[in-house]
Motif scaffolding. Structure first.
Motif, PDB file in Angstrom:
ATOM      1  N   GLN A   1       0.805  -1.341   0.007  1.00  0.00           N
ATOM      2  CA  GLN A   1      -0.090   0.061   0.047  1.00  0.00           C
ATOM      3  C   GLN A   1       0.920   1.261   0.002  1.00  0.00           C
ATOM      4  N   VAL A   2       1.786   1.175   0.739  1.00  0.00           N
ATOM      5  CA  VAL A   2       2.772   2.346   1.023  1.00  0.00           C
ATOM      6  C   VAL A   2       3.507   2.586  -0.228  1.00  0.00           C
ATOM      7  N   ASN A   3       4.110   1.585  -0.803  1.00  0.00           N
ATOM      8  CA  ASN A   3       4.820   1.644  -1.916  1.00  0.00           C
ATOM      9  C   ASN A   3       4.307   2.148  -3.229  1.00  0.00           C
ATOM     10  N   SER A   4       2.908   1.273  -3.257  1.00  0.00           N
ATOM     11  CA  SER A   4       1.969   1.849  -4.410  1.00  0.00           C
ATOM     12  C   SER A   4       1.605   3.267  -4.259  1.00  0.00           C
ATOM     13  N   ARG A   5       1.158   3.948  -3.339  1.00  0.00           N
ATOM     14  CA  ARG A   5       1.298   5.078  -3.117  1.00  0.00           C
ATOM     15  C   ARG A   5       2.259   6.079  -3.467  1.00  0.00           C
ATOM     16  N   LEU A   6       3.465   5.806  -3.132  1.00  0.00           N
ATOM     17  CA  LEU A   6       4.700   6.366  -3.253  1.00  0.00           C
ATOM     18  C   LEU A   6       4.736   6.467  -4.888  1.00  0.00           C
ATOM     19  N   ASN A   7       4.787   5.398  -5.552  1.00  0.00           N
ATOM     20  CA  ASN A   7       4.846   5.166  -7.095  1.00  0.00           C
ATOM     21  C   ASN A   7       3.588   5.979  -7.637  1.00  0.00           C
ATOM     22  N   ASN A   8       2.514   6.279  -7.040  1.00  0.00           N
ATOM     23  CA  ASN A   8       1.327   7.069  -7.758  1.00  0.00           C
ATOM     24  C   ASN A   8       1.864   8.486  -7.427  1.00  0.00           C
ATOM     25  N   GLN A   9       2.244   8.818  -6.265  1.00  0.00           N
ATOM     26  CA  GLN A   9       2.711  10.239  -6.304  1.00  0.00           C
ATOM     27  C   GLN A   9       3.847  10.629  -7.282  1.00  0.00           C
ATOM     28  N   ASN A  10       5.000   9.668  -7.550  1.00  0.00           N
ATOM     29  CA  ASN A  10       5.777  10.130  -8.333  1.00  0.00           C
ATOM     30  C   ASN A  10       5.484  10.321  -9.721  1.00  0.00           C
ATOM     31  N   ALA A  11       4.567   9.612 -10.023  1.00  0.00           N
ATOM     32  CA  ALA A  11       3.813   9.685 -11.410  1.00  0.00           C
ATOM     33  C   ALA A  11       3.038  10.922 -11.717  1.00  0.00           C
ATOM     34  N   ARG A  12       2.429  11.291 -10.544  1.00  0.00           N
ATOM     35  CA  ARG A  12       1.666  12.621 -10.547  1.00  0.00           C
ATOM     36  C   ARG A  12       2.475  13.874 -10.745  1.00  0.00           C
ATOM     37  N   VAL A  13       3.672  13.751  -9.922  1.00  0.00           N
ATOM     38  CA  VAL A  13       4.693  14.770 -10.112  1.00  0.00           C
ATOM     39  C   VAL A  13       5.142  14.749 -11.556  1.00  0.00           C
ATOM     40  N   ASP A  14       5.752  13.708 -12.002  1.00  0.00           N
ATOM     41  CA  ASP A  14       6.137  13.573 -13.305  1.00  0.00           C
ATOM     42  C   ASP A  14       5.342  14.155 -14.412  1.00  0.00           C
TER      43      ASP A  14
END
Length: 122
Positions: free
Chosen positions: A49-62
């Motif tokens: 859950q935590v890592n999925s959220r981090l990946n999602n946030q990185n994609a949003r920034v990109d």
């Protein structure tokens, strides 16, 4: 009566010989090692859950940087924050046999909430 005692004695000897042969067959074998617990068991539900959220946030920034809605400097700052959170999550997992506790997950999600607001506001 002697026959019964003789049958019982023979049975005990036979059982003893059978047991000895079974133990002798297994004596040279080493037990299979238990599977090693990875310190980075990313499939654990709280970690996933935590890592999925981090990946999602990185994609949003990109996406925001690519669309010109966020400067590269702002994107780099938020990526650095996410990287620090990811490092904390890995340290927590390494200390807990590959898992993170519910309290650690809550703390990390709180940090991610802060970063998410920064992404939204930039």
């Amino acid at each position: 009566m002697k026959t019964n005692k003789l049958v019982i004695a023979a049975s005990i000897v036979a059982l003893g010989l059978f047991s000895t042969s079974v133990f002798a067959q297994n004596a040279g074998q080493t037990p299979a090692p238990a599977p090693a617990q990875s310190n980075f068991d990313k499939t654990h539900p709280r970690r996933a859950q935590v890592n999925s959220r981090l990946n999602n946030q990185n994609a949003r920034v990109d996406n925001k940087v690519a669309n010109g809605k966020m400067s590269k400097a702002e994107g780099a700052k938020i990526h650095a924050q996410d990287h620090a959170i990811r490092k904390e999550e890995k340290r927590d997992a390494a200390a807990n046999g590959g898992h993170i506790t519910k309290a650690e997950q809550k703390h990390i999600n709180h940090q991610e909430n802060h970063v998410s607001k920064e992404i939204k506001n930039n």
